[in-house]
Design a protein around this motif. Structure first.
Motif, PDB file in Angstrom:
ATOM      1  N   VAL A 110       0.697  -4.096  -4.814  1.00  0.00           N
ATOM      2  CA  VAL A 110      -0.353  -3.693  -5.960  1.00  0.00           C
ATOM      3  C   VAL A 110      -0.621  -4.937  -6.693  1.00  0.00           C
ATOM      4  O   VAL A 110      -1.528  -5.305  -7.028  1.00  0.00           O
ATOM      5  CB  VAL A 110       0.090  -2.325  -6.633  1.00  0.00           C
ATOM      6  CG1 VAL A 110      -0.645  -2.116  -7.668  1.00  0.00           C
ATOM      7  CG2 VAL A 110       0.178  -1.283  -5.729  1.00  0.00           C
ATOM      8  N   ASN A 467      -9.213   9.179  -3.070  1.00  0.00           N
ATOM      9  CA  ASN A 467      -9.083   8.277  -2.068  1.00  0.00           C
ATOM     10  C   ASN A 467      -9.102   8.706  -0.769  1.00  0.00           C
ATOM     11  O   ASN A 467      -8.333   8.472   0.128  1.00  0.00           O
ATOM     12  CB  ASN A 467      -7.874   7.667  -2.342  1.00  0.00           C
ATOM     13  CG  ASN A 467      -7.885   6.646  -3.643  1.00  0.00           C
ATOM     14  OD1 ASN A 467      -8.687   6.031  -3.975  1.00  0.00           O
ATOM     15  ND2 ASN A 467      -6.841   6.772  -4.565  1.00  0.00           N
ATOM     16  N   PHE A 523      -7.361   2.039  -9.202  1.00  0.00           N
ATOM     17  CA  PHE A 523      -6.149   2.287  -9.788  1.00  0.00           C
ATOM     18  C   PHE A 523      -6.128   2.605 -10.904  1.00  0.00           C
ATOM     19  O   PHE A 523      -5.324   3.745 -11.524  1.00  0.00           O
ATOM     20  CB  PHE A 523      -5.289   0.972  -9.467  1.00  0.00           C
ATOM     21  CG  PHE A 523      -3.789   0.981  -9.554  1.00  0.00           C
ATOM     22  CD1 PHE A 523      -3.165   1.021  -8.351  1.00  0.00           C
ATOM     23  CD2 PHE A 523      -3.131   1.088 -10.725  1.00  0.00           C
ATOM     24  CE1 PHE A 523      -1.572   1.034  -8.354  1.00  0.00           C
ATOM     25  CE2 PHE A 523      -1.966   0.914 -10.839  1.00  0.00           C
ATOM     26  CZ  PHE A 523      -1.069   1.074  -9.650  1.00  0.00           C
ATOM     27  N   ALA A 527      -4.975   6.358 -12.682  1.00  0.00           N
ATOM     28  CA  ALA A 527      -3.883   6.532 -13.353  1.00  0.00           C
ATOM     29  C   ALA A 527      -4.297   7.233 -14.874  1.00  0.00           C
ATOM     30  O   ALA A 527      -3.332   7.799 -15.213  1.00  0.00           O
ATOM     31  CB  ALA A 527      -3.244   4.827 -13.663  1.00  0.00           C
TER      32      ALA A 527
ATOM     33  N   PHE B 137      -0.560   6.972  -6.004  1.00  0.00           N
ATOM     34  CA  PHE B 137      -1.374   5.736  -5.740  1.00  0.00           C
ATOM     35  C   PHE B 137      -0.761   5.501  -3.970  1.00  0.00           C
ATOM     36  O   PHE B 137       0.200   5.091  -3.629  1.00  0.00           O
ATOM     37  CB  PHE B 137      -0.750   4.553  -6.394  1.00  0.00           C
ATOM     38  CG  PHE B 137      -1.019   4.719  -7.930  1.00  0.00           C
ATOM     39  CD1 PHE B 137      -2.205   4.640  -8.212  1.00  0.00           C
ATOM     40  CD2 PHE B 137      -0.263   5.226  -8.761  1.00  0.00           C
ATOM     41  CE1 PHE B 137      -2.828   5.155  -9.728  1.00  0.00           C
ATOM     42  CE2 PHE B 137      -0.388   5.495 -10.108  1.00  0.00           C
ATOM     43  CZ  PHE B 137      -1.591   5.235 -10.440  1.00  0.00           C
ATOM     44  N   LEU B 141      -4.721   1.900  -0.983  1.00  0.00           N
ATOM     45  CA  LEU B 141      -5.259   1.298  -2.165  1.00  0.00           C
ATOM     46  C   LEU B 141      -5.007  -0.328  -1.916  1.00  0.00           C
ATOM     47  O   LEU B 141      -5.905  -1.187  -2.137  1.00  0.00           O
ATOM     48  CB  LEU B 141      -4.790   1.745  -3.554  1.00  0.00           C
ATOM     49  CG  LEU B 141      -5.690   2.809  -4.201  1.00  0.00           C
ATOM     50  CD1 LEU B 141      -4.707   3.101  -5.500  1.00  0.00           C
ATOM     51  CD2 LEU B 141      -7.175   2.456  -4.448  1.00  0.00           C
TER      52      LEU B 141
END
Lengths: 545, 304
Positions: A110, A467, A523, A527, B137, B141
């Protein structure tokens, strides 16, 4: 991580005496490793394997001269050994393996995405400036007029292609895209004097040459280490010709000059050489471009409008999916929340089948059913209608939502059933005594209670659908494409499919920088939404226990 | 249903089945059956369709117009006789990658859950919180960064880089401490501490307690986590499609997609046959362990 001191009953109990090197200490949980011989042996063997692998990697890194990574690898190896060889620090011993993978393949990647988002990394910008300069010299070459033809054979060694040349004078040389020409002495020649094979290499036959023609046409074997010397290339796999650079590089002024036109190309500060009229040489190099990718995402005319629609659709898709699946799941849960309903079990099993069906297949199967020309729905059910279930922008969006409903309602049905059954019945009875009808009981008592326990799942479901790459990519591929942009972006694309297309898409070239910038935007959105909603539902109370 | 109104009698009602009017039955239960039938058709129709297409060796999308009009196994034969698209290899690859990853995931997750559940240390609460947040997450990604990282690894250790299944497994293990650890942590907490203490008094080390007591008592949750991660990995397309480039190393998800990516209608029958074979084991496992999975799902999210 240190341990809070913890006292346990120090009952001295005789154990099977283990002949260990460790000094015996009073038994106390959690301040020493296993002291049985077997435990020590297992530990030593495992640690030895890890260390052996680490040393191997470090040697490779040393040969590749990546000093920074080498230092990090050494530090990590030392840390792992320290964790497992010291006494105490027990939690670390249990957490280390999982955390190691987590840090490398989840946290680091990330952060690395964040770094890439600020570069122009991508096709034509994937290495250093030195590499780009020599690549341009190799690429930009024209055939030397009236130069002799070299007879050529194509060789393969472990997947790497080599060309074997026989000059008109009969001198045999060979080389590859990365290795300059060198003379060969042990080549086997055929009757005409053409070298056809070399021990240790496989010679490609005509069919194999056809199969790998793209790779073979790209090979330019440098004549020497100096790119300016030119190279040999083959247009057909049987003859080669000498090529000379059509671009000459002048190190003093840092410019390329086109031999034929005389145009000069200078470093334009954007990771490429450009002429005065703005035309760029195709090979550039990686530089840091600051917030350029983010700015481009919101200002570039081919990106701005599509990106806004994609963002809007991403939110619409994920929110609508949660609402639809939850509504249907809850409705079904209420419908079948009766013990005296015949066939309840059968219904339940049949209804959760879509949830058990592998997710990546669902989109593909539905794409066949909904295919506008040949699909079952149009052909069989609607008697040959030509309804564009996947080709009309609005219908495609509806199709995606219906398919996602099909995929998602069983989960919500299961969860709602579980939550309904765990509600206390006294409330229900009390409300009825007070004169509330069944609908009123549901709206004012059951639903609020249900939402308290299911809210975290709804948030997680939103994050998942935000996603949900598979259903979109397999069903519509993001299409139908927008007509107001040259890029491959369509009406049902969500942000994550857009990231994938920009990074690995066919045709438009790979743009890792832009794709990473979009990933960072996702992201941040996820978040923010999660943080706000979790604050609302206080779902984190569990941890505070 | 006939609606016969019973003749009025002055006697007491005999204990017999009370006939209700159709309207009353429908209002009470009939509509539930109607909903059940409609939703069931919606749920299982695509599955029936893919089964029908698999058993119809016409092979194109157009040829699958009727349901179960012809039944033969031509598509299955074709599926295993195509050297460019080695279905059998994909199947084995998916099994191997899935099993190795889920076994390692369960093991790493259980070790972490044991530490969180049985020990108290600095950073424990922060660690648990991070695990909860990390579920939000997904790894995909960072697919670009993962691709470039493996590209870099290829230069150093070729057998762990791009194109390597081992490399892909390592990437998947990055997610091992995600959802599952939290699920297991909750389950570990239900095992009473007094068991550990008793074992400690008897002289067991923490390793013996972990393997001998805890792991045995929490076997159901280990099975559920293993299965859930196996199902997740066998459906994973994005990272697998980027890492595995050679058809011989690919998984079912990447391979079957390549069947219909370009010419969706031509290979339809063979694709359906592959889809049936890929789905049946997963669905069978799922239905077999349904009860555990459902409780796992509910426990994972719902408080209490």
């Amino acid at each position: 991580m240190t341990l809070a001191p913890q006292t346990t009953d120090d009952a001295a109990v005789a154990t099977s005496p283990a002949p260990s090197q460790l000094k015996r200490r009073p038994r106390q949980f959690k301040d020493h490793g296993p002291d049985s011989l077997k435990g020590i042996l297992v530990k030593i063997v495992l640690l030895g394997l890890v260390d052996a692998f680490a040393v191997y990697v470090m040697m490779m890194l040393f040969m590749a001269q990546s000093w920074v990574v080498l230092a990090i690898a050494a530090a990590v190896t030392v840390l792992i050994n320290w964790i497992y060889l010291r006494k105490g620090g027990l939690p670390a011993k249990y957490l280390a393996p999982g955390v190691f993978f987590l840090v490398v393949f989840q946290v680091f990647v990330v952060l690395y995405s964040g770094y890439i988002a600020f570069t122009n990394y991508g096709d034509g910008h994937n290495s250093t400036k030195e590499d780009a300069i020599s690549a341009i010299q190799i690429m930009a070459q024209t055939r030397v007029p009236d130069s002799p033809a070299y007879q050529t054979s194509v060789l393969d060694q472990n997947g790497e292609l080599f060309l074997l040349f026989t000059s008109p004078e009969g001198v045999v040389t060979m080389g590859s895209a990365t290795e300059p020409m060198s003379t060969v002495t042990d080549a086997v020649t055929d009757g005409s004097g053409k070298a056809i094979s070399v021990p240790g290499y496989d010679t490609l036959n005509f069919n194999q040459i056809i199969a790998r023609q793209d790779a073979i046409l790209d090979i330019a074997v440098p004549v020497s280490d100096d790119p300016a010397q030119g190279s040999l290339r083959t247009p057909d796999g049987t003859t080669s010709f000498a090529f000379k650079p059509s671009m000459t590089y002048d190190a003093a002024t840092d410019t390329f000059t086109d031999v034929e036109t005389g145009a000069t190309y200078t470093d334009n500060g954007e990771g490429a050489f450009a002429a005065a009229d703005g035309s760029q040489l195709s090979t550039g190099w990686k530089i840091n471009v600051g917030f350029d990718n983010f700015v481009r995402a919101f200002t570039d005319p081919t990106l701005r409008a599509p990106l806004l629609s994609v963002m809007l659709w991403t939110f619409t898709f994920s929110i609508a999916s949660v609402i639809l699946t939850f509504a249907l799941g809850l409705f079904l849960a209420i419908t079948f929340n009766r013990d005296d309903l015949r066939g309840k079990k059968v219904y339940r099993v049949l209804m959760i089948l879509p949830y058990a069906f592998p997710a990546f297949l669902s989109g593909l199967v539905w794409s066949g059913i909904l295919n506008p020309q040949f699909g079952w729905l149009n052909q069989t059910l609607l008697g040959g209608a030509e309804i564009g279930w996947l080709t009309d922008p609005v219908l495609a969006k509806i199709s995606v939502l219906v398919v996602n409903l099909w995929l998602g309602f069983p989960y919500m049905f299961l969860v709602c059933t579980g939550a309904l059954q765990s509600l206390p019945t006294e409330l229900d009875e009390a409300a009825r005594v007070d004169g509330a009808g069944p609908f009123r009981v549901f709206r004012s008592i059951k639903l609020p209670l249900l939402l308290v326990s299911i809210a975290p799942l709804l948030i997680a479901s939103f994050a998942f659908n935000f996603n949900n790459f598979n259903v979109i990519y397999m069903l519509t591929g993001g299409g139908p494409r927008f007509e107001d942009t040259t890029r491959n972006i369509g009406s049902t694309d969500i942000l994550i499919t857009l990231v994938y297309k920009v990074a690995f898409g066919q045709g438009t070239g790979r743009d890792y920088g832009l794709a990473s910038a979009l990933a960072i935007i996702i992201f941040i959105i996820v978040a923010t939404v999660s943080a706000i909603s979790f604050k609302q539902t206080k779902a984190l109370e569990e941890v505070n226990r | 249903m006939s609606t016969i109104t019973a003749p009025a009698t002055t006697q007491t009602d005999q204990p017999m089945h009370r006939r209700r009017s159709f309207g009353a039955w429908f209002k009470d239960k009939g509509w539930r059956h109607l909903v059940g039938v409609v939703v069931t058709i919606f749920a299982i129709f695509p599955l029936l369709y893919v089964l029908s297409a698999a058993l119809n060796s016409n092979g194109t999308l157009v040829g699958t117009a009727g349901l179960f009009t012809t039944i033969d196994f031509g598509n299955f034969v074709d599926l295993f006789n195509n050297p460019d698209r080695p279905f059998a290899k994909w199947f084995v690859n998916t099994l191997v990658i899935g099993l190795v990853t889920s076994a390692a995931t369960v093991f790493l997750g259980a070790m972490a859950a044991y530490a969180f559940s049985r020990m108290r240390f600095k950073g424990r609460r922060v660690g648990l919180l991070s695990l909860l947040l990390m579920q939000m997450f997904p790894q995909l990604l960072a697919v670009v960064a993962i691709f470039l990282l493996l590209n870099g690894i290829s230069d150093v250790v070729p057998w762990l880089g791009l194109g390597s299944q081992l490399g892909l497994i390592m990437v998947y293990l990055g997610g091992a401490l995600g959802v599952n650890t939290y699920l297991m942590y909750g389950f570990f907490n239900t095992v009473p501490m007094s068991l550990d203490e008793a074992a400690m008094i008897d002289g067991a080390s923490h390793v013996q307690i972990f393997f001998g007591i805890i792991m045995r008592l929490v076997t159901p949750i280990l099975a559920v986590v293993g299965l859930l991660s196996f199902i997740g990995i066998s459906s994973e397309f994005v990272i697998a499609s980027v890492v595995l480039t050679d058809p011989d190393t690919q998984t079912l998800a990447v391979g079957l997609y390549s069947f219909v990516a370009e010419t969706r209608s031509e290979n339809w029958g063979v694709f359906s046959a592959g889809a049936v074979l890929a789905a049946v084991p997963v669905m069978a496992l799922f239905l077999f362990l349904q009860r555990y999975i459902v409780s796992g799902l509910v426990q994972g999210g719902v408080k209490g």
